[in-house]
Design a protein around this motif. Structure first.
Motif, PDB file in Angstrom:
ATOM      1  N   GLY A   6       0.825  -1.242   0.072  1.00  0.00           N
ATOM      2  CA  GLY A   6      -0.105  -0.042  -0.232  1.00  0.00           C
ATOM      3  C   GLY A   6       0.859   1.240   0.013  1.00  0.00           C
ATOM      4  N   PHE A   7       1.995   1.331   0.871  1.00  0.00           N
ATOM      5  CA  PHE A   7       2.966   2.345   0.849  1.00  0.00           C
ATOM      6  C   PHE A   7       3.537   2.394  -0.750  1.00  0.00           C
ATOM      7  CE2 PHE A   7       3.368   1.725   5.606  1.00  0.00           C
ATOM      8  CZ  PHE A   7       2.837   3.120   5.758  1.00  0.00           C
ATOM      9  N   SER A   8       3.816   1.464  -1.458  1.00  0.00           N
ATOM     10  CA  SER A   8       4.297   1.709  -2.640  1.00  0.00           C
ATOM     11  C   SER A   8       3.454   2.444  -3.550  1.00  0.00           C
ATOM     12  CB  SER A   8       4.704   0.395  -3.187  1.00  0.00           C
ATOM     13  OG  SER A   8       3.456  -0.427  -3.657  1.00  0.00           O
ATOM     14  N   ALA A   9       2.028   2.180  -3.552  1.00  0.00           N
ATOM     15  CA  ALA A   9       1.124   3.083  -4.181  1.00  0.00           C
ATOM     16  C   ALA A   9       1.346   4.557  -3.974  1.00  0.00           C
ATOM     17  CB  ALA A   9      -0.401   2.631  -3.974  1.00  0.00           C
ATOM     18  N   ILE A  10       1.398   4.899  -2.608  1.00  0.00           N
ATOM     19  CA  ILE A  10       1.597   6.354  -2.320  1.00  0.00           C
ATOM     20  C   ILE A  10       2.990   6.935  -3.161  1.00  0.00           C
ATOM     21  CG2 ILE A  10       2.055   7.911  -0.661  1.00  0.00           C
ATOM     22  CD1 ILE A  10       0.585   5.981   1.385  1.00  0.00           C
ATOM     23  N   LEU A  11       3.924   6.062  -3.005  1.00  0.00           N
ATOM     24  CA  LEU A  11       5.259   6.360  -3.739  1.00  0.00           C
ATOM     25  C   LEU A  11       4.973   6.647  -5.169  1.00  0.00           C
ATOM     26  CD1 LEU A  11       7.825   4.366  -2.109  1.00  0.00           C
ATOM     27  CD2 LEU A  11       7.268   6.963  -1.497  1.00  0.00           C
ATOM     28  N   MET A  12       4.037   5.902  -5.955  1.00  0.00           N
ATOM     29  CA  MET A  12       3.787   5.926  -7.525  1.00  0.00           C
ATOM     30  C   MET A  12       3.132   7.197  -7.671  1.00  0.00           C
ATOM     31  SD  MET A  12       3.634   1.693  -8.527  1.00  0.00           S
ATOM     32  CE  MET A  12       2.998   1.019  -7.262  1.00  0.00           C
ATOM     33  N   TRP A  13       2.233   7.212  -6.793  1.00  0.00           N
ATOM     34  CA  TRP A  13       1.123   8.512  -7.073  1.00  0.00           C
ATOM     35  C   TRP A  13       2.069   9.745  -6.937  1.00  0.00           C
ATOM     36  CZ3 TRP A  13      -3.221   5.950  -3.785  1.00  0.00           C
ATOM     37  CH2 TRP A  13      -4.077   4.795  -4.736  1.00  0.00           C
ATOM     38  N   GLY A 238      -3.821   5.047   5.440  1.00  0.00           N
ATOM     39  CA  GLY A 238      -4.796   6.286   5.273  1.00  0.00           C
ATOM     40  C   GLY A 238      -3.941   7.636   5.782  1.00  0.00           C
ATOM     41  N   ALA A 239      -3.238   7.485   6.906  1.00  0.00           N
ATOM     42  CA  ALA A 239      -2.537   8.646   7.554  1.00  0.00           C
ATOM     43  C   ALA A 239      -1.298   9.046   6.508  1.00  0.00           C
ATOM     44  CB  ALA A 239      -1.928   8.255   8.843  1.00  0.00           C
ATOM     45  N   ALA A 240      -0.788   7.841   5.950  1.00  0.00           N
ATOM     46  CA  ALA A 240       0.546   8.149   5.219  1.00  0.00           C
ATOM     47  C   ALA A 240      -0.023   8.859   3.838  1.00  0.00           C
ATOM     48  CB  ALA A 240       1.203   6.593   4.645  1.00  0.00           C
ATOM     49  N   SER A 241      -1.073   8.788   3.370  1.00  0.00           N
ATOM     50  CA  SER A 241      -1.702   9.213   2.060  1.00  0.00           C
ATOM     51  C   SER A 241      -1.462  10.641   2.261  1.00  0.00           C
ATOM     52  CB  SER A 241      -2.914   8.947   1.678  1.00  0.00           C
ATOM     53  OG  SER A 241      -3.880   9.278   2.670  1.00  0.00           O
ATOM     54  N   TYR A 242      -1.613  11.303   3.213  1.00  0.00           N
ATOM     55  CA  TYR A 242      -1.474  12.692   3.466  1.00  0.00           C
ATOM     56  C   TYR A 242      -0.072  13.438   3.174  1.00  0.00           C
ATOM     57  CZ  TYR A 242      -5.661  11.859   5.818  1.00  0.00           C
ATOM     58  OH  TYR A 242      -6.900  11.685   6.335  1.00  0.00           O
ATOM     59  N   ALA A 243       1.020  12.517   2.984  1.00  0.00           N
ATOM     60  CA  ALA A 243       2.318  12.847   2.385  1.00  0.00           C
ATOM     61  C   ALA A 243       2.184  13.181   0.882  1.00  0.00           C
ATOM     62  CB  ALA A 243       3.319  11.885   2.859  1.00  0.00           C
ATOM     63  N   ALA A 244       1.066  12.606   0.236  1.00  0.00           N
ATOM     64  CA  ALA A 244       1.091  12.612  -1.262  1.00  0.00           C
ATOM     65  C   ALA A 244       1.287  14.197  -1.839  1.00  0.00           C
ATOM     66  CB  ALA A 244      -0.065  11.983  -1.703  1.00  0.00           C
ATOM     67  N   PRO A 245       0.845  15.095  -1.122  1.00  0.00           N
ATOM     68  CA  PRO A 245       0.989  16.465  -1.985  1.00  0.00           C
ATOM     69  C   PRO A 245       2.531  16.980  -1.764  1.00  0.00           C
ATOM     70  CG  PRO A 245      -1.042  16.603  -0.448  1.00  0.00           C
ATOM     71  CD  PRO A 245      -0.380  15.029  -0.227  1.00  0.00           C
ATOM     72  N   ALA A 267       1.955  26.427   1.301  1.00  0.00           N
ATOM     73  CA  ALA A 267       0.653  26.035   0.771  1.00  0.00           C
ATOM     74  C   ALA A 267       0.598  24.264   1.064  1.00  0.00           C
ATOM     75  CB  ALA A 267       0.282  26.195  -0.733  1.00  0.00           C
ATOM     76  N   ALA A 268       1.799  23.807   0.667  1.00  0.00           N
ATOM     77  CA  ALA A 268       1.875  22.113   0.844  1.00  0.00           C
ATOM     78  C   ALA A 268       1.794  21.735   2.198  1.00  0.00           C
ATOM     79  CB  ALA A 268       3.141  21.947   0.058  1.00  0.00           C
ATOM     80  N   CYS A 269       2.508  22.672   3.213  1.00  0.00           N
ATOM     81  CA  CYS A 269       2.255  22.320   4.448  1.00  0.00           C
ATOM     82  C   CYS A 269       0.931  22.593   5.096  1.00  0.00           C
ATOM     83  CB  CYS A 269       3.152  23.364   5.067  1.00  0.00           C
ATOM     84  SG  CYS A 269       5.243  22.993   4.810  1.00  0.00           S
ATOM     85  N   LEU A 270       0.232  23.533   4.609  1.00  0.00           N
ATOM     86  CA  LEU A 270      -1.143  23.846   5.053  1.00  0.00           C
ATOM     87  C   LEU A 270      -1.983  22.670   4.875  1.00  0.00           C
ATOM     88  CD1 LEU A 270      -1.703  27.835   4.599  1.00  0.00           C
ATOM     89  CD2 LEU A 270      -1.581  26.643   6.726  1.00  0.00           C
ATOM     90  N   ILE A 271      -1.986  22.271   3.669  1.00  0.00           N
ATOM     91  CA  ILE A 271      -2.873  21.165   3.134  1.00  0.00           C
ATOM     92  C   ILE A 271      -2.509  19.948   3.813  1.00  0.00           C
ATOM     93  CG2 ILE A 271      -3.347  19.449   1.067  1.00  0.00           C
ATOM     94  CD1 ILE A 271      -2.992  22.015  -0.530  1.00  0.00           C
ATOM     95  N   THR A 272      -1.011  19.587   4.040  1.00  0.00           N
ATOM     96  CA  THR A 272      -0.740  18.335   4.765  1.00  0.00           C
ATOM     97  C   THR A 272      -1.071  18.446   6.329  1.00  0.00           C
ATOM     98  OG1 THR A 272       0.822  18.022   3.182  1.00  0.00           O
ATOM     99  CG2 THR A 272       1.064  16.789   5.040  1.00  0.00           C
ATOM    100  N   LEU A 273      -0.867  19.530   6.739  1.00  0.00           N
ATOM    101  CA  LEU A 273      -1.119  19.702   8.208  1.00  0.00           C
ATOM    102  C   LEU A 273      -2.405  19.605   8.419  1.00  0.00           C
ATOM    103  CD1 LEU A 273       1.622  22.459   9.201  1.00  0.00           C
ATOM    104  CD2 LEU A 273       1.383  20.078   9.940  1.00  0.00           C
ATOM    105  N   GLY A 274      -3.442  20.401   7.787  1.00  0.00           N
ATOM    106  CA  GLY A 274      -4.858  20.464   7.662  1.00  0.00           C
ATOM    107  C   GLY A 274      -5.356  18.821   7.762  1.00  0.00           C
ATOM    108  N   ALA A 275      -4.776  17.917   6.707  1.00  0.00           N
ATOM    109  CA  ALA A 275      -5.244  16.630   6.614  1.00  0.00           C
ATOM    110  C   ALA A 275      -4.807  15.805   7.982  1.00  0.00           C
ATOM    111  CB  ALA A 275      -4.808  16.052   5.357  1.00  0.00           C
ATOM    112  N   VAL A 276      -3.719  15.838   8.248  1.00  0.00           N
ATOM    113  CA  VAL A 276      -3.079  15.140   9.541  1.00  0.00           C
ATOM    114  C   VAL A 276      -4.096  15.685  10.672  1.00  0.00           C
ATOM    115  CG1 VAL A 276      -1.223  14.864  10.919  1.00  0.00           C
ATOM    116  CG2 VAL A 276      -0.697  14.870   8.662  1.00  0.00           C
TER     117      VAL A 276
END
Length: 295
Positions: A6-13, A238-245, A267-276
């Motif tokens: 599952g983690f490898s999918a996040i890396l590919m995306w 699910g938590a790891a997917s928030y690193a995608a941006p 902007a990247a930090c705001l989106i990621t921190l908001g999701a976390v």
């Protein structure tokens, strides 16, 4: 093992925005057909190697409707967004889907929308607004890249809806994703012929980008993600997917497709921190589970 897949999918995306930007002027629907055709071959090869019968595709119509609408709709919108707006900005807006998934999950039966969900949503929206304002045109969608930003927003809504509704079909085998990819490729072809002019990749580099798109983020990633969330630790995934941006933007910057500006980083930090922040219950359950296991 399933969680690692599952983690490898996040890396590919995280490569999706870069490879789309490097694929040249191929129209979105044509790119959809090409990439999902390759993604179908990935699934068929796996079925052949594992000896899975074709009867696996006998699923209820609702399963097929959800899978095809999710995959076809999301990627048609995504490719169109990256053709209509800068890659970094469009991909960050599209990656609001983890936040939307958290907010949608909070409103399911047995869940409550708490303060951290609302604050997380506001942080994510602030990040998206900063991306648009960072161009110096404020938050106006008149002309410019407004259409691309709107498509990216619809993209995020489509994928989050698909992900939330998929919870109803947890027992459906991941092999069915092969059929979703094939149907998406077939639907993209007539739509391309009706609305677009065929444009092939101009050189070897663009062809390589298309092939890598079909094999990785628009191919293997869907299979391993489906397998991971059904058989692995879905809370961790699910938590790891928030690193995608952040991963996506970092890749774009490293390959020269975006500039490392303070506005983009914030902007990247705001989106990621908001999701976390919106996902605090996930981390709490994970922590409690570890404490229980250690006791």
């Amino acid at each position: 093992m399933a969680t690692a897949l599952g983690f490898s999918a996040i890396l590919m995306w995280s490569l999706l925005a870069l490879l789309t930007a490097r694929s040249g002027a191929v129209p979105p629907l044509q790119l959809n057909a090409m990439c999902f055709g390759l993604g179908t071959l990935v699934g068929l090869a796996a079925l052949k190697l594992r000896g899975v019968p074709l009867s696996v595709f006998r699923q209820p119509p609702a399963v097929w409707a959800l899978g095809v609408i999710g995959l076809f709709g999301y990627h048609a919108l995504y490719f169109a967004a990256l053709r209509s707006a800068p890659a970094a900005e469009a991909s960050l807006i599209a990656y609001l889907w983890p936040l939307l998934i958290v907010l949608g999950s909070a409103m399911l039966p047995g869940e409550k929308l708490r303060w951290f969900h609302l604050v997380g949503a506001l942080l994510g929206l602030s990040g998206a607004g900063l991306i648009i304002a960072g161009k110096g045109d404020g938050l106006s969608f008149e002309g410019g890249h407004g259409v691309g930003y709107a498509l990216a927003g619809l993209c995020a809504l489509t994928w989050s809806s698909y992900s939330l509704l998929s919870r109803r079909f947890r027992n459906v085998p991941s092999d069915v994703v092969t059929g979703f990819c094939a149907a998406t490729a077939l639907l993209s072809l007539p739509a391309h012929w009706m609305f677009e002019t065929t444009v092939w990749p101009a050189d070897g580099g663009q062809w390589l980008a298309v092939v890598l798109l079909g094999l990785l983020p628009v191919g293997a990633a869907f299979y391993v993600w489906d397998y991971g969330v059904k058989r692995g630790d879905i809370q961790l995934l699910g938590a790891a997917s928030y690193a995608a941006p952040l991963l996506s933007t970092l890749v774009l910057i490293l390959f020269g497709e975006a500039q490392a500006t303070w506005a983009l980083a914030l902007a990247a930090c705001l989106i990621t921190l908001g999701a976390v922040l919106a996902a605090l219950p996930m981390f709490s359950r994970l922590r409690d589970g570890r404490l229980t296991n250690s006791a």
